[in-house]
Write a protein that holds these residues in place. Structure first.
Motif, PDB file in Angstrom:
ATOM      1  N   GLU A  60       0.900  -1.394   0.109  1.00 15.98           N
ATOM      2  CA  GLU A  60       0.014  -0.181   0.000  1.00 15.98           C
ATOM      3  C   GLU A  60       0.931   1.228  -0.008  1.00 15.98           C
ATOM      4  OE1 GLU A  60      -2.520  -0.578   3.340  1.00 15.98           O
ATOM      5  OE2 GLU A  60      -3.859  -1.913   2.348  1.00 15.98           O
ATOM      6  N   ALA A  61       1.857   1.174   0.633  1.00 23.44           N
ATOM      7  CA  ALA A  61       2.844   2.393   0.849  1.00 23.44           C
ATOM      8  C   ALA A  61       3.512   2.474  -0.512  1.00 23.44           C
ATOM      9  CB  ALA A  61       3.830   2.187   2.039  1.00 23.44           C
ATOM     10  N   GLU A  62       4.040   1.484  -1.121  1.00 23.56           N
ATOM     11  CA  GLU A  62       4.696   1.508  -2.488  1.00 23.56           C
ATOM     12  C   GLU A  62       3.733   2.046  -3.531  1.00 23.56           C
ATOM     13  OE1 GLU A  62       7.479  -1.387  -5.260  1.00 23.56           O
ATOM     14  OE2 GLU A  62       6.525  -2.063  -3.557  1.00 23.56           O
ATOM     15  N   GLU A  63       2.532   1.596  -3.446  1.00 22.82           N
ATOM     16  CA  GLU A  63       1.399   2.158  -4.610  1.00 22.82           C
ATOM     17  C   GLU A  63       1.203   3.655  -4.204  1.00 22.82           C
ATOM     18  OE1 GLU A  63      -1.765  -0.417  -4.085  1.00 22.82           O
ATOM     19  OE2 GLU A  63      -0.715  -2.022  -4.929  1.00 22.82           O
ATOM     20  N   PHE A  64       1.160   4.093  -2.917  1.00 23.75           N
ATOM     21  CA  PHE A  64       0.821   5.411  -2.625  1.00 23.75           C
ATOM     22  C   PHE A  64       1.939   6.457  -3.223  1.00 23.75           C
ATOM     23  CE2 PHE A  64       1.680   9.144   0.085  1.00 23.75           C
ATOM     24  CZ  PHE A  64       0.403   9.563  -0.021  1.00 23.75           C
ATOM     25  N   ILE A  65       3.248   5.904  -2.910  1.00 26.30           N
ATOM     26  CA  ILE A  65       4.419   6.681  -3.293  1.00 26.30           C
ATOM     27  C   ILE A  65       4.535   7.067  -5.054  1.00 26.30           C
ATOM     28  CG2 ILE A  65       7.009   6.828  -3.508  1.00 26.30           C
ATOM     29  CD1 ILE A  65       5.731   7.775  -0.649  1.00 26.30           C
ATOM     30  N   GLU A  66       4.031   5.894  -5.582  1.00 19.24           N
ATOM     31  CA  GLU A  66       4.169   5.770  -6.977  1.00 19.24           C
ATOM     32  C   GLU A  66       2.886   6.749  -7.483  1.00 19.24           C
ATOM     33  OE1 GLU A  66       3.709   1.760  -8.245  1.00 19.24           O
ATOM     34  OE2 GLU A  66       5.751   1.218  -7.550  1.00 19.24           O
ATOM     35  N   ALA A  67       1.664   6.664  -6.726  1.00 19.66           N
ATOM     36  CA  ALA A  67       0.633   7.495  -7.174  1.00 19.66           C
ATOM     37  C   ALA A  67       1.044   9.060  -7.063  1.00 19.66           C
ATOM     38  CB  ALA A  67      -0.532   7.172  -6.367  1.00 19.66           C
ATOM     39  N   PHE A  68       1.809   9.254  -5.818  1.00 22.97           N
ATOM     40  CA  PHE A  68       2.099  10.473  -5.515  1.00 22.97           C
ATOM     41  C   PHE A  68       3.080  11.175  -6.450  1.00 22.97           C
ATOM     42  CE2 PHE A  68       5.200  13.223  -3.682  1.00 22.97           C
ATOM     43  CZ  PHE A  68       4.640  14.107  -2.931  1.00 22.97           C
ATOM     44  N   ALA A  69       4.012  10.284  -6.896  1.00 19.65           N
ATOM     45  CA  ALA A  69       5.059  10.975  -7.631  1.00 19.65           C
ATOM     46  C   ALA A  69       4.324  11.072  -9.170  1.00 19.65           C
ATOM     47  CB  ALA A  69       6.264   9.824  -7.909  1.00 19.65           C
ATOM     48  N   GLU A  70       3.358  10.278  -9.543  1.00 16.55           N
ATOM     49  CA  GLU A  70       2.821  10.484 -10.841  1.00 16.55           C
ATOM     50  C   GLU A  70       1.863  11.810 -10.706  1.00 16.55           C
ATOM     51  OE1 GLU A  70      -0.476   8.545 -13.535  1.00 16.55           O
ATOM     52  OE2 GLU A  70       0.959   7.182 -12.707  1.00 16.55           O
ATOM     53  N   ALA A  71       1.064  11.704  -9.689  1.00 12.20           N
ATOM     54  CA  ALA A  71       0.174  13.027  -9.524  1.00 12.20           C
ATOM     55  C   ALA A  71       0.506  14.606  -9.230  1.00 12.20           C
ATOM     56  CB  ALA A  71      -0.952  12.697  -8.303  1.00 12.20           C
ATOM     57  N   PHE A  72       1.943  14.387  -8.976  1.00 13.88           N
ATOM     58  CA  PHE A  72       2.693  15.702  -8.520  1.00 13.88           C
ATOM     59  C   PHE A  72       3.802  15.809  -9.494  1.00 13.88           C
ATOM     60  CE2 PHE A  72      -0.227  15.121  -4.723  1.00 13.88           C
ATOM     61  CZ  PHE A  72      -0.618  16.234  -4.440  1.00 13.88           C
ATOM     62  N   ASN A  73       3.881  14.877 -10.087  1.00 19.10           N
ATOM     63  CA  ASN A  73       4.895  15.227 -11.199  1.00 19.10           C
ATOM     64  C   ASN A  73       6.584  14.952 -10.354  1.00 19.10           C
ATOM     65  OD1 ASN A  73       6.302  14.987 -13.860  1.00 19.10           O
ATOM     66  ND2 ASN A  73       6.078  17.070 -14.031  1.00 19.10           N
ATOM     67  N   VAL A  74       6.631  14.364  -9.471  1.00 20.23           N
ATOM     68  CA  VAL A  74       7.887  14.119  -8.689  1.00 20.23           C
ATOM     69  C   VAL A  74       9.118  13.275  -9.153  1.00 20.23           C
ATOM     70  CG1 VAL A  74       8.730  14.031  -6.120  1.00 20.23           C
ATOM     71  CG2 VAL A  74       6.617  15.136  -6.529  1.00 20.23           C
ATOM     72  N   ASP A  75       9.824  13.863  -9.293  1.00 15.20           N
ATOM     73  CA  ASP A  75      11.127  12.752  -9.468  1.00 15.20           C
ATOM     74  C   ASP A  75      11.647  12.134  -8.169  1.00 15.20           C
ATOM     75  OD1 ASP A  75      13.465  11.376 -10.101  1.00 15.20           O
ATOM     76  OD2 ASP A  75      14.514  12.914 -10.879  1.00 15.20           O
ATOM     77  N   MET A  76      11.190  10.652  -8.163  1.00 14.14           N
ATOM     78  CA  MET A  76      11.629  10.037  -6.897  1.00 14.14           C
ATOM     79  C   MET A  76      12.974   9.220  -7.031  1.00 14.14           C
ATOM     80  SD  MET A  76       9.021  10.740  -4.812  1.00 14.14           S
ATOM     81  CE  MET A  76       8.945   9.470  -3.568  1.00 14.14           C
ATOM     82  N   LYS A  77      13.927   9.671  -7.925  1.00 14.15           N
ATOM     83  CA  LYS A  77      14.957   9.069  -7.925  1.00 14.15           C
ATOM     84  C   LYS A  77      15.685   9.196  -6.554  1.00 14.15           C
ATOM     85  CE  LYS A  77      17.411  10.665 -11.379  1.00 14.15           C
ATOM     86  NZ  LYS A  77      18.510  11.285 -12.234  1.00 14.15           N
ATOM     87  N   GLY A  78      16.361   8.200  -6.059  1.00 17.15           N
ATOM     88  CA  GLY A  78      17.142   8.350  -4.622  1.00 17.15           C
ATOM     89  C   GLY A  78      16.209   7.956  -3.521  1.00 17.15           C
ATOM     90  N   PHE A  79      14.756   7.902  -4.008  1.00 20.22           N
ATOM     91  CA  PHE A  79      13.878   7.564  -2.823  1.00 20.22           C
ATOM     92  C   PHE A  79      14.111   5.934  -2.352  1.00 20.22           C
ATOM     93  CE2 PHE A  79       9.995   5.785  -1.045  1.00 20.22           C
ATOM     94  CZ  PHE A  79       9.894   6.465  -0.106  1.00 20.22           C
ATOM     95  N   GLU A  80      14.567   5.958  -1.070  1.00 19.33           N
ATOM     96  CA  GLU A  80      14.725   4.685  -0.467  1.00 19.33           C
ATOM     97  C   GLU A  80      13.786   4.025   0.328  1.00 19.33           C
ATOM     98  OE1 GLU A  80      18.513   4.429   1.529  1.00 19.33           O
ATOM     99  OE2 GLU A  80      18.959   6.243   0.304  1.00 19.33           O
ATOM    100  N   PHE A  81      12.777   3.505  -0.434  1.00 19.98           N
ATOM    101  CA  PHE A  81      11.561   2.661   0.374  1.00 19.98           C
ATOM    102  C   PHE A  81      11.844   2.121   1.381  1.00 19.98           C
ATOM    103  CE2 PHE A  81       8.295  -0.270   0.814  1.00 19.98           C
ATOM    104  CZ  PHE A  81       7.106   0.355   0.643  1.00 19.98           C
ATOM    105  N   TYR A  82      12.785   1.255   1.745  1.00 15.79           N
ATOM    106  CA  TYR A  82      12.827   0.524   2.849  1.00 15.79           C
ATOM    107  C   TYR A  82      13.488   1.397   4.018  1.00 15.79           C
ATOM    108  CZ  TYR A  82      11.491  -3.334  -0.191  1.00 15.79           C
ATOM    109  OH  TYR A  82      10.821  -3.822  -1.151  1.00 15.79           O
ATOM    110  N   ARG A  83      13.702   2.570   4.056  1.00 14.01           N
ATOM    111  CA  ARG A  83      14.101   3.350   4.764  1.00 14.01           C
ATOM    112  C   ARG A  83      12.940   3.881   5.686  1.00 14.01           C
ATOM    113  NH1 ARG A  83      17.190   8.932   3.318  1.00 14.01           N
ATOM    114  NH2 ARG A  83      16.488   9.387   5.314  1.00 14.01           N
ATOM    115  N   TYR A  84      11.666   3.972   5.135  1.00 14.12           N
ATOM    116  CA  TYR A  84      10.573   4.480   5.451  1.00 14.12           C
ATOM    117  C   TYR A  84       9.267   3.585   5.511  1.00 14.12           C
ATOM    118  CZ  TYR A  84      13.004   8.605   3.552  1.00 14.12           C
ATOM    119  OH  TYR A  84      13.786   9.516   3.019  1.00 14.12           O
TER     120      TYR A  84
END
Length: 107
Positions: free
Chosen positions: A39-63
């Motif tokens: 659910e968190a992974e899908e949320f982050i992907e949807a957030f990046a798409e909705a707000f046009n955010v480059d998530m390069k460098g985002f470390e999922f397992y940190r959060y």
């Protein structure tokens, strides 16, 4: 209340079902909203798409925690105590707002 902040709050509420009234600038996705795993992974992907955010460098397992456990992780978890586990870093509404404004993840 700035326009981008309102959009981020609306997005969190619509994607998670968490009440907009409870979402504040310091609200945390994992710790307060309860997002984790797929659910968190899908949320982050949807957030990046909705707000046009480059998530390069985002470390999922940190959060967030990984969804489910593979057999080695399950075996390891039997022998680990809470003290052995590294606490997760926080993602707040403020961090999402800043990423939406900058159009890149920078935490």
């Amino acid at each position: 209340m700035p326009k981008q902040y309102e959009k981020v709050i609306g997005f969190i509420a619509s994607e998670t079902g968490y009440s907009e009234d409870k979402i504040l600038i310091k609200t945390r996705l994992y710790h307060d909203v309860g997002l984790d795993g797929d659910e968190a992974e899908e949320f982050i992907e949807a957030f990046a798409e909705a707000f046009n955010v480059d998530m390069k460098g985002f470390e999922f397992y940190r959060y967030f925690n990984k969804e489910g456990l593979d057999s080695l992780a399950l075996l390891g978890s039997l022998f680990k105590t809470k003290r052995d586990q590294k606490p997760l870093d926080e993602i707040t509404v403020e961090m999402l707002e800043q990423a939406a404004l900058r159009k890149r993840w920078n935490a």
